[in-house]
Scaffold this motif. Sequence first.
Motif, mmCIF file in Angstrom:
data_model
loop_
_atom_site.group_PDB
_atom_site.id
_atom_site.type_symbol
_atom_site.label_atom_id
_atom_site.label_comp_id
_atom_site.label_asym_id
_atom_site.label_seq_id
_atom_site.Cartn_x
_atom_site.Cartn_y
_atom_site.Cartn_z
ATOM 1 N N ARG A 1 0.833 -1.212 0.000
ATOM 2 C CA ARG A 1 0.000 0.000 0.000
ATOM 3 C C ARG A 1 0.863 1.256 0.000
ATOM 4 N NH1 ARG A 1 -5.512 -0.850 3.421
ATOM 5 N NH2 ARG A 1 -6.109 -2.797 2.426
ATOM 6 N N VAL A 2 1.923 1.245 0.767
ATOM 7 C CA VAL A 2 2.834 2.395 0.771
ATOM 8 C C VAL A 2 3.450 2.569 -0.612
ATOM 9 C CG1 VAL A 2 5.014 3.298 1.702
ATOM 10 C CG2 VAL A 2 3.315 2.290 3.245
ATOM 11 N N ALA A 3 3.868 1.460 -1.219
ATOM 12 C CA ALA A 3 4.450 1.518 -2.564
ATOM 13 C C ALA A 3 3.451 2.076 -3.565
ATOM 14 C CB ALA A 3 4.934 0.140 -2.997
ATOM 15 N N ALA A 4 2.181 1.692 -3.430
ATOM 16 C CA ALA A 4 1.159 2.196 -4.353
ATOM 17 C C ALA A 4 0.991 3.702 -4.223
ATOM 18 C CB ALA A 4 -0.165 1.483 -4.099
ATOM 19 N N LEU A 5 1.184 4.232 -3.032
ATOM 20 C CA LEU A 5 1.045 5.675 -2.813
ATOM 21 C C LEU A 5 2.305 6.448 -3.217
ATOM 22 C CD1 LEU A 5 -0.718 5.563 0.657
ATOM 23 C CD2 LEU A 5 -1.749 6.183 -1.540
ATOM 24 N N GLN A 6 3.464 5.800 -3.096
ATOM 25 C CA GLN A 6 4.731 6.482 -3.374
ATOM 26 C C GLN A 6 5.320 6.119 -4.730
ATOM 27 O OE1 GLN A 6 7.207 5.450 -0.001
ATOM 28 N NE2 GLN A 6 6.576 7.324 1.024
ATOM 29 N N GLY A 7 4.688 5.284 -5.452
ATOM 30 C CA GLY A 7 5.265 4.756 -6.680
ATOM 31 C C GLY A 7 5.451 3.271 -6.469
ATOM 32 N N HIS A 8 5.740 2.564 -7.515
ATOM 33 C CA HIS A 8 5.841 1.108 -7.425
ATOM 34 C C HIS A 8 6.864 0.731 -6.354
ATOM 35 C CE1 HIS A 8 4.635 -2.711 -8.927
ATOM 36 N NE2 HIS A 8 5.860 -3.066 -9.226
ATOM 37 N N GLY A 9 7.121 -0.477 -6.158
ATOM 38 C CA GLY A 9 8.124 -0.953 -5.227
ATOM 39 C C GLY A 9 8.651 -2.275 -5.726
ATOM 40 N N LEU A 10 9.884 -2.578 -5.401
ATOM 41 C CA LEU A 10 10.513 -3.802 -5.878
ATOM 42 C C LEU A 10 11.197 -4.478 -4.700
ATOM 43 C CD1 LEU A 10 11.251 -5.408 -8.487
ATOM 44 C CD2 LEU A 10 13.322 -4.036 -8.577
ATOM 45 N N ARG B 1 28.914 -3.080 5.217
ATOM 46 C CA ARG B 1 28.448 -2.281 4.084
ATOM 47 C C ARG B 1 26.985 -2.576 3.772
ATOM 48 N NH1 ARG B 1 31.069 -4.025 -0.143
ATOM 49 N NH2 ARG B 1 30.178 -2.499 -1.535
ATOM 50 N N ALA B 2 26.613 -3.843 3.819
ATOM 51 C CA ALA B 2 25.239 -4.230 3.490
ATOM 52 C C ALA B 2 24.247 -3.661 4.504
ATOM 53 C CB ALA B 2 25.110 -5.744 3.401
ATOM 54 N N VAL B 3 24.499 -3.851 5.785
ATOM 55 C CA VAL B 3 23.531 -3.411 6.793
ATOM 56 C C VAL B 3 23.459 -1.890 6.895
ATOM 57 C CG1 VAL B 3 23.682 -5.562 8.108
ATOM 58 C CG2 VAL B 3 25.089 -3.603 8.776
ATOM 59 N N ALA B 4 24.475 -1.194 6.420
ATOM 60 C CA ALA B 4 24.460 0.272 6.438
ATOM 61 C C ALA B 4 23.599 0.852 5.320
ATOM 62 C CB ALA B 4 25.882 0.815 6.329
ATOM 63 N N ASP B 5 23.250 0.045 4.324
ATOM 64 C CA ASP B 5 22.464 0.520 3.185
ATOM 65 C C ASP B 5 20.976 0.445 3.517
ATOM 66 O OD1 ASP B 5 21.089 0.545 0.523
ATOM 67 O OD2 ASP B 5 23.185 0.659 -0.155
ATOM 68 N N ASP B 6 20.264 1.554 3.365
ATOM 69 C CA ASP B 6 18.841 1.609 3.712
ATOM 70 C C ASP B 6 17.980 0.640 2.905
ATOM 71 O OD1 ASP B 6 19.229 3.512 5.669
ATOM 72 O OD2 ASP B 6 18.747 5.202 4.357
ATOM 73 N N ALA B 7 18.386 0.289 1.714
ATOM 74 C CA ALA B 7 17.593 -0.618 0.883
ATOM 75 C C ALA B 7 17.665 -2.060 1.379
ATOM 76 C CB ALA B 7 18.058 -0.560 -0.570
ATOM 77 N N VAL B 8 18.668 -2.386 2.170
ATOM 78 C CA VAL B 8 18.808 -3.739 2.718
ATOM 79 C C VAL B 8 17.900 -3.832 3.941
ATOM 80 C CG1 VAL B 8 20.381 -5.439 3.717
ATOM 81 C CG2 VAL B 8 21.161 -3.957 1.849
ATOM 82 N N PRO C 1 12.611 1.305 -4.803
ATOM 83 C CA PRO C 1 11.443 1.828 -5.514
ATOM 84 C C PRO C 1 11.219 1.194 -6.882
ATOM 85 C CG PRO C 1 12.804 3.627 -4.688
ATOM 86 C CD PRO C 1 13.558 2.358 -4.468
ATOM 87 N N ASP C 2 12.300 0.873 -7.608
ATOM 88 C CA ASP C 2 12.150 0.397 -8.979
ATOM 89 C C ASP C 2 13.456 -0.244 -9.457
ATOM 90 O OD1 ASP C 2 13.834 2.618 -9.436
ATOM 91 O OD2 ASP C 2 12.133 3.878 -10.004
ATOM 92 N N MET C 3 13.455 -0.724 -10.699
ATOM 93 C CA MET C 3 14.633 -1.404 -11.243
ATOM 94 C C MET C 3 15.854 -0.477 -11.348
ATOM 95 S SD MET C 3 16.008 -4.229 -11.970
ATOM 96 C CE MET C 3 14.735 -5.438 -12.162
ATOM 97 N N PRO C 4 15.716 0.779 -11.772
ATOM 98 C CA PRO C 4 16.900 1.651 -11.775
ATOM 99 C C PRO C 4 17.509 1.805 -10.377
ATOM 100 C CG PRO C 4 15.218 2.597 -13.186
ATOM 101 C CD PRO C 4 14.584 1.421 -12.474
ATOM 102 N N ALA C 5 16.673 1.851 -9.346
ATOM 103 C CA ALA C 5 17.198 1.935 -7.975
ATOM 104 C C ALA C 5 17.927 0.646 -7.610
ATOM 105 C CB ALA C 5 16.065 2.217 -6.994
#
Length: 159
Positions: free
Chosen positions: A60-69, A91-98, A117-121
Amino acid sequence: MKPNDTDWALLAALQHDAAQSNQALAERAGISPPTALRRVRRLHDEGLISAQVALLDEDRVAALQGHGLTAIVEVTLDRQGAEHQDAFERRAVADDAVRQCYRVAPGPDFVLLLRVPDMPAYQRLAERLFTQDANVRTVRAFFSVKRAKFETQVPLVRG
């Protein structure tokens, strides 16, 4: 201090709904509200409760902010020494996407759960974490098309 049946009941109730009132929590555990409050504070102090948070619906958050992956990624390192594994893990745990990071065996060295958010990200993240690290030998990414189950509760076995 080892938790007793009342503590386990409080933990189970809090895992189900941490936003319930202290009165409701006390009723579920069969104790008085002051006792419930005191015991929950002790469970926090002892580290059995590490945080009380709101779980958001990622879709639901992804739908409001744009897709999500969501990607589940296996990473195998070239050099296996503890210092190399520690460096990659930092390095991995410091990255917000992980969102989650596991050291595993046998097989790959790490399994990561990523949310971008998407494939480019994802491509930017892959460059940051995998391509620029000369010690990363193999990366296998799996992209989620549907999440059939997501559970946050820790099974409580009383014994």
